[in-house]
Design an enzyme around this catalytic site. Structure first.
Site, short mmCIF file in Angstrom:
data_model
loop_
_atom_site.label_atom_id
_atom_site.label_comp_id
_atom_site.label_asym_id
_atom_site.label_seq_id
_atom_site.Cartn_x
_atom_site.Cartn_y
_atom_site.Cartn_z
N LYS A 1 38.98 68.47 28.27
CA LYS A 1 38.35 68.22 26.45
C LYS A 1 37.54 70.39 26.19
CE LYS A 1 33.93 66.98 28.12
NZ LYS A 1 32.51 65.61 27.50
N THR B 1 26.97 59.25 22.68
CA THR B 1 27.58 58.54 21.41
C THR B 1 29.00 58.09 21.19
OG1 THR B 1 28.17 60.85 20.78
CG2 THR B 1 26.59 60.35 20.15
#
Length: 314
Positions: free
Chosen positions: A194, A225
């Site tokens: 990522k 999150t």
């Protein structure tokens, strides 16, 4: 062996739900402890029984970190001043662990600050599980028992009897952790790469490896999150995987995490109870670390090896 000192286990105010289970597995009641809070927010902890000459274990995770950490530091000081023989802090979730190096100019290395604070109040030993970065152990000049979540997760994954099991890391940083799982389960692993624009926000991601027809298990040390995990899971399904699950030791679950998990393509998210879940979530399965910590406390008391609790020694 010579005579052993009495073991006493106490819990800080935020980890009592877990400490009760640890004490039960160990075969002892939690020690008497009171935390008074003054109207300005100052904390005043006190032990309600003698700890003189005892081996004291203080259980407290640091989430949200500031008050819990302060309470733990004051607990250690209280135990020291009450003539405890040996003080071990049991921190199932070690907060500030993500700040383990300078990743840009003019930032703090908070994990080292926490290590210095704990050392300065006179901790003899630290016990924790799945630190965000293993090298944090080196921030301490005292013994650190770094327990591994694999000993809880691997048996669970085996029990699922997934036909085409494949382990995945949601980012490059977690490759070593995922490789460990893959080794214990004797399967292959893949990586997700990522690129972040800013913290907690992912710009792009790609899957390195073939996931066609596989039952993928994503492995991470903590879920904040849930953005990274959910995006990785989505990508893996897009690439033709049969199913995707995720493992994460510490469920911080901030912001829209619960919503993200509930609406994701994940079959389930498997976590531990180092941090309590604030709300119910049908997709989340909680495995307890209580027995693992209780066994480790027993080994420390008996001056036995802790490494026998790790999966590669079993």
């Amino acid at each position: 062996m010579g005579s052993f000192n009495t073991v006493k286990i106490f819990s800080g105010s935020q980890s009592e739900y877990l400490a009760k289970d640890i004490a039960r597995y160990y075969g002892k009641e939690l020690g008497g402890y009171t935390l008074r809070k003054f109207s300005d927010g100052e904390l005043s902890p006190s032990f309600e029984e003698s700890v003189r000459g005892c081996d004291v274990f203080l259980i407290q995770s640091t989430f949200p970190p500031a008050d819990n950490l302060m309470e733990l530091l004051l607990m250690v000081d209280a135990a020291r001043r009450a003539s405890a023989h040996y003080v071990t802090v049991v921190i199932p979730y070690f907060g500030y662990a993500r700040q383990d190096r300078k990743d840009k100019p003019r930032v703090a290395i908070a994990a080292k600050v926490v290590a210095n604070l704990l050392t300065s109040v006179g901790v003899d030993r630290l016990m924790t599980v799945d630190l965000h970065a293993g090298q944090i152990q080196g921030f301490f000049d005292l013994p650190v028992d770094h327990l591994e979540g694999t000993s809880i997760f691997v048996p669970y994954i085996k029990s699922l009897n997934l036909k085409n099991l494949l382990i995945a890391s949601p980012d490059m940083g977690g490759a070593a952790r995922a490789r460990n799982f893959a080794k214990f389960l004797n399967v292959d692993m893949i990586l997700c790469d990522k690129h972040r624009k800013r913290a907690n926000e992912i710009a792009s991601m790609q899957v390195i490896g073939d996931v066609e027809g596989m039952d993928v298990v994503l492995v991470d040390d903590l879920i904040d999150t849930g953005g990274t995990l959910c995006k990785a899971a989505e990508l893996i399904i897009e690439k033709g995987a049969n199913s995707v699950r995720a493992i994460s030791t510490h469920a911080i679950m901030s912001g829209k995490a619960h919503e993200n998990i509930a609406n994701s393509v994940l079959e389930e998210l498997i976590i531990t109870d180092t941090i309590p879940l604030k709300q119910q979530n049908d997709k989340i399965r909680v495995l307890s670390v209580a027995e693992l910590f209780a066994k480790a406390i027993g080994r420390i008391r008996d001056h036995e090896s802790i490494s026998s609790l790790f999966i590669n020694y079993q």
